[in-house]
Design an enzyme around this catalytic site. Structure first.
Site, PDB file in Angstrom:
ATOM      1  N   TYR A  24       0.795  -1.226   0.000  1.00  0.00           N
ATOM      2  CA  TYR A  24       0.000   0.000   0.000  1.00  0.00           C
ATOM      3  C   TYR A  24       0.830   1.280   0.000  1.00  0.00           C
ATOM      4  O   TYR A  24       0.276   2.366  -0.087  1.00  0.00           O
ATOM      5  CB  TYR A  24      -0.954  -0.002   1.198  1.00  0.00           C
ATOM      6  CG  TYR A  24      -1.878  -1.187   1.201  1.00  0.00           C
ATOM      7  CD1 TYR A  24      -2.918  -1.281   0.282  1.00  0.00           C
ATOM      8  CD2 TYR A  24      -1.703  -2.237   2.093  1.00  0.00           C
ATOM      9  CE1 TYR A  24      -3.766  -2.374   0.263  1.00  0.00           C
ATOM     10  CE2 TYR A  24      -2.539  -3.332   2.090  1.00  0.00           C
ATOM     11  CZ  TYR A  24      -3.570  -3.401   1.176  1.00  0.00           C
ATOM     12  OH  TYR A  24      -4.401  -4.490   1.154  1.00  0.00           O
ATOM     13  N   HIS A 101      -8.974   1.756  -5.713  1.00  0.00           N
ATOM     14  CA  HIS A 101      -8.180   0.848  -4.881  1.00  0.00           C
ATOM     15  C   HIS A 101      -6.714   1.171  -5.106  1.00  0.00           C
ATOM     16  O   HIS A 101      -6.291   1.385  -6.247  1.00  0.00           O
ATOM     17  CB  HIS A 101      -8.452  -0.613  -5.243  1.00  0.00           C
ATOM     18  CG  HIS A 101      -9.839  -1.058  -4.906  1.00  0.00           C
ATOM     19  ND1 HIS A 101     -10.187  -1.510  -3.659  1.00  0.00           N
ATOM     20  CD2 HIS A 101     -10.964  -1.076  -5.651  1.00  0.00           C
ATOM     21  CE1 HIS A 101     -11.473  -1.812  -3.654  1.00  0.00           C
ATOM     22  NE2 HIS A 101     -11.972  -1.546  -4.849  1.00  0.00           N
TER      23      HIS A 101
END
Length: 152
Positions: A24, A101
């Site tokens: 991430y 996302h």
């Protein structure tokens, strides 16, 4: 008059920058919000930016977006694959929705690939890290300036 825009973030996104940075990245949600606020000012969006780990809170915000006739950018995180309730709430919106996302969820493990909530979205962005938010805002602004409707 500015266009109302909600940016909603789902479970565990409050841990960005610390949680699995190899997936991430190291950008925090606070840094993403700061950048979104700058872009919102540039694009003349009246921005509501929020995160919750609770599905019900996200649904309440979607209801609020409905009442305010707001467009929505949503990162439902783990709720994207299992939340029929969030999907149903998103489907009732009359304004465009962009689902984002940070990772390329379609290239990840099978449990991340079955995106229920994405079917309610006008647009979808994944895999560009924190840039998906700005990309979504810019794409949405262009769509709205052309009189864009929720489903294209």
């Amino acid at each position: 008059m500015p266009e109302r825009l909600y940016i909603l973030n789902g479970p565990n996104l409050d841990m960005l920058g610390r949680r699995e940075p190899h997936l991430y990245g190291r950008t925090t949600l606070a840094a993403i919000e700061s950048r979104c606020r700058k872009v919102a000012e540039e694009l003349d969006f009246d921005l509501f930016f929020a995160q919750s780990n609770a599905e019900g809170q996200l649904i309440d915000w979607v209801h609020q977006a409905y009442e305010e006739e707001a467009a929505v950018i949503v990162n439902p995180a783990g709720l994207s694959t299992r939340s029929v309730a969030l999907y149903d709430a998103l489907r009732m919106l009359d304004r465009p929705i962009v689902e984002v996302h940070l990772t390329n969820v379609l290239g990840r493990e099978p449990l991340y690939r079955d995106l229920l909530t994405a079917a309610a979205a006008w647009g979808f962005l994944a895999g560009f890290g924190a840039e998906v938010y700005e990309m979504g805002m810019r794409g949405l602004a262009g769509h709205l300036s052309r009189g864009g409707r929720p489903c294209g």
